[in-house]
Design a protein around this motif. Structure first.
Motif, PDB file in Angstrom:
ATOM      1  N   ILE A  64      -6.525   2.718   3.201  1.00  0.00           N
ATOM      2  CA  ILE A  64      -6.636   1.550   2.324  1.00  0.00           C
ATOM      3  C   ILE A  64      -5.531   1.533   1.254  1.00  0.00           C
ATOM      4  O   ILE A  64      -5.179   0.471   0.726  1.00  0.00           O
ATOM      5  N   ILE A  65      -4.947   2.711   0.941  1.00  0.00           N
ATOM      6  CA  ILE A  65      -3.899   2.714  -0.086  1.00  0.00           C
ATOM      7  C   ILE A  65      -2.505   2.914   0.499  1.00  0.00           C
ATOM      8  O   ILE A  65      -1.528   2.988  -0.257  1.00  0.00           O
ATOM      9  N   PHE A  66      -2.370   2.958   1.805  1.00  0.00           N
ATOM     10  CA  PHE A  66      -1.043   3.092   2.402  1.00  0.00           C
ATOM     11  C   PHE A  66      -0.103   1.947   1.994  1.00  0.00           C
ATOM     12  O   PHE A  66       1.101   2.185   1.792  1.00  0.00           O
ATOM     13  N   PRO A  67      -0.604   0.701   1.855  1.00  0.00           N
ATOM     14  CA  PRO A  67       0.307  -0.366   1.400  1.00  0.00           C
ATOM     15  C   PRO A  67       0.922  -0.102   0.027  1.00  0.00           C
ATOM     16  O   PRO A  67       2.071  -0.475  -0.227  1.00  0.00           O
ATOM     17  N   PHE A  68       0.174   0.571  -0.859  1.00  0.00           N
ATOM     18  CA  PHE A  68       0.726   0.910  -2.174  1.00  0.00           C
ATOM     19  C   PHE A  68       1.855   1.927  -2.022  1.00  0.00           C
ATOM     20  O   PHE A  68       2.890   1.839  -2.685  1.00  0.00           O
ATOM     21  N   PHE A  69       1.644   2.915  -1.152  1.00  0.00           N
ATOM     22  CA  PHE A  69       2.682   3.919  -0.912  1.00  0.00           C
ATOM     23  C   PHE A  69       3.916   3.279  -0.260  1.00  0.00           C
ATOM     24  O   PHE A  69       5.049   3.621  -0.592  1.00  0.00           O
ATOM     25  N   ALA A  70       3.659   2.354   0.672  1.00  0.00           N
ATOM     26  CA  ALA A  70       4.769   1.680   1.353  1.00  0.00           C
ATOM     27  C   ALA A  70       5.600   0.891   0.356  1.00  0.00           C
ATOM     28  O   ALA A  70       6.842   0.857   0.434  1.00  0.00           O
ATOM     29  N   LEU A  74       7.377   5.349  -0.004  1.00  0.00           N
ATOM     30  CA  LEU A  74       6.979   6.748   0.165  1.00  0.00           C
ATOM     31  C   LEU A  74       6.435   7.096   1.545  1.00  0.00           C
ATOM     32  O   LEU A  74       6.344   8.284   1.885  1.00  0.00           O
ATOM     33  N   MET A  75       6.026   6.093   2.342  1.00  0.00           N
ATOM     34  CA  MET A  75       5.328   6.396   3.583  1.00  0.00           C
ATOM     35  C   MET A  75       6.116   7.280   4.556  1.00  0.00           C
ATOM     36  O   MET A  75       5.530   8.196   5.152  1.00  0.00           O
ATOM     37  N   LEU A 403      -8.887  -2.491  -2.646  1.00  0.00           N
ATOM     38  CA  LEU A 403      -8.827  -1.953  -4.005  1.00  0.00           C
ATOM     39  C   LEU A 403      -7.786  -2.671  -4.859  1.00  0.00           C
ATOM     40  O   LEU A 403      -7.669  -2.415  -6.044  1.00  0.00           O
ATOM     41  N   GLU A 404      -7.071  -3.579  -4.257  1.00  0.00           N
ATOM     42  CA  GLU A 404      -5.926  -4.215  -4.919  1.00  0.00           C
ATOM     43  C   GLU A 404      -6.343  -5.259  -5.950  1.00  0.00           C
ATOM     44  O   GLU A 404      -7.326  -5.981  -5.767  1.00  0.00           O
ATOM     45  N   THR A 405      -5.604  -5.311  -7.042  1.00  0.00           N
ATOM     46  CA  THR A 405      -5.696  -6.396  -8.019  1.00  0.00           C
ATOM     47  C   THR A 405      -4.345  -7.107  -8.031  1.00  0.00           C
ATOM     48  O   THR A 405      -3.321  -6.479  -8.319  1.00  0.00           O
TER      49      THR A 405
END
Length: 413
Positions: A64-70, A74-75, A403-405
């Protein structure tokens, strides 16, 4: 020098820095995102201790947080230094045969959690930050006070030797953990409860795969519940279990062999394992009354705490940092018509996200592992009443809500 949004640098000098208290994963991730933006402000991270690659803290990251890392680029490196889980399951305790209740084996390329100890993730973030010229990490220092002015906040930092300095900053962000000094100095309460259990994170070497265990195994039992998960490809595993809240650490360590006998699969009396680390901690469900006040904010464990059984603790902190970076960039780029309203709106949105998307599922996950599944009838009842376990049994794992805002949805954007 005045600017259109009312934020003025004293004496018309270069833009004031943003100070981040806490060099854990959340604070470092926020700092990295800010350095990747176009704002001219420097980022100063204040952290008492260097990263510990052998820490018993968080060990896995959810898809669910991979898009934030991308977003932070960082991915590729996270994929290289971590290991994607090959499977996730719920199973009974050893006394009930470690029977598989529901599980899913992941195919190559399929979204699965990424095993990477918190300390190694921190090391990567430190490396990335040091590659930029917009940030510095001051190790051996901690924030001990601050004084807000109309246009800035004076952040008092201190070395272990007692030497003190004051950093004049445009904003201070507390990402300094569950016992956050920044939160206490703000006078913000951390509302909620301590769960009636002390959790014990035990890192051991043992061949769980030889006993048919998946990379991630939730053990369901009223007494011998827990999480058994692979940490790396060198045989290190996390065995997390619960003991009564008032159990002293010396007693926990003394009782470890008996607990391992009850938690580990294999023939009784012949379970050869090597204990690397033992770390007891209290399980909490708490949320700060506000995440922003004046020129000072909170994110990660400084703002909210949750038990680990839904895997949303560090994940929600990373989501905090991602959205806060967007907001601070908007404000410091002079694009927000009302910075005060925007920061307040961000705080309200993140609190609501924690209460609805993190707190409730985490409480359900904590209750789930305590369920009695001694009989086939009780297992069937669990599959029928629990949507997540039931879906996994059918091969269709449920994805949690986002989890995104999104910044553009906030008042004052």
């Amino acid at each position: 020098m005045a600017n259109t949004n009312g934020h003025t640098e004293p004496n018309g000098s270069e833009p004031l820095p943003i100070v981040v208290a806490g060099g854990g994963c959340v604070g470092l991730f926020l700092a990295l995102l800010l350095t990747q933006s176009s704002i001219p402000n420097r980022i100063i991270v204040i952290e008492p201790s260097p990263p510990d690659p052998h820490s018993t803290r968080a060990m896995a990251h959810q898809p669910i947080i991979f898009p934030f890392f991308a977003r932070a680029g960082l991915m590729p490196e996270l994929s290289r230094i971590g290991q994607f889980s090959s499977g996730l399951c719920f199973r009974t305790s050893v006394k009930n045969g470690s029977k598989l209740i529901a599980g899913k084996q992941f195919k190559e390329g399929e979204k699965a959690q990424l095993s990477l100890p918190q300390g190694r993730f921190q090391e990567l973030l430190v490396q990335k930050i040091k590659e930029t010229e917009k940030a510095e990490i001051q190790l051996g220092w901690q924030v001990v006070g601050f004084k807000e002015g109309e246009k800035s906040v004076g952040v008092k930092v201190e070395q272990e030797s007692g030497k003190q300095e004051t950093i004049e900053a445009v904003y201070l962000v507390g990402a300094d953990g569950a016992k956050s000094t920044v939160r206490k100095l703000l006078g913000v309460s951390l509302d909620g409860e301590t769960l009636p259990t002390q959790l014990v994170a035990t890192d051991i070497k043992y061949d769980f795969h030889a006993h048919g265990f998946y990379d991630a195994n939730f053990i369901i039992d009223p007494e011998n519940y827990g999480l058994i998960g692979r940490i790396d490809d060198e045989g290190l595993w996390r065995v997390s279990y619960g003991v009564p809240i008032d159990t002293p650490e010396a007693e926990i360590r003394k009782g470890l062999p008996l607990k391992m006998e009850k938690m580990l699969p294999g023939e009784e009396g012949k379970k050869q394992y090597e204990v690397k680390r033992v770390a007891p901690y209290k399980a909490q469900q708490r949320c700060a009354e506000t995440f922003w006040k004046g020129r000072v904010g909170l994110c990660g464990d400084a703002a909210h705490l949750t038990n680990p059984y839904a895997g949303l603790g560090l994940a929600s902190g990373i989501a905090d940092a991602s959205s806060l970076a967007d907001v601070l960039v908007r404000v410091l780029s002079h694009e927000s018509p009302d910075p005060t309203k925007l920061l307040s709106s961000w705080s309200d949105a993140r609190r609501q996200k924690f209460l609805t998307v993190v707190d409730k599922p985490s409480r359900m996950a904590y209750a789930r592992v305590h369920t009695k599944v001694d009989t086939e009838g009780e297992i069937s009842a669990l599959l029928q009443k629990d949507p997540l376990v039931g879906a996994l049994k059918k091969g269709m794992p449920m994805m949690p809500p986002s989890l995104e805002t999104q910044g553009e949805t906030l008042d004052g954007w």
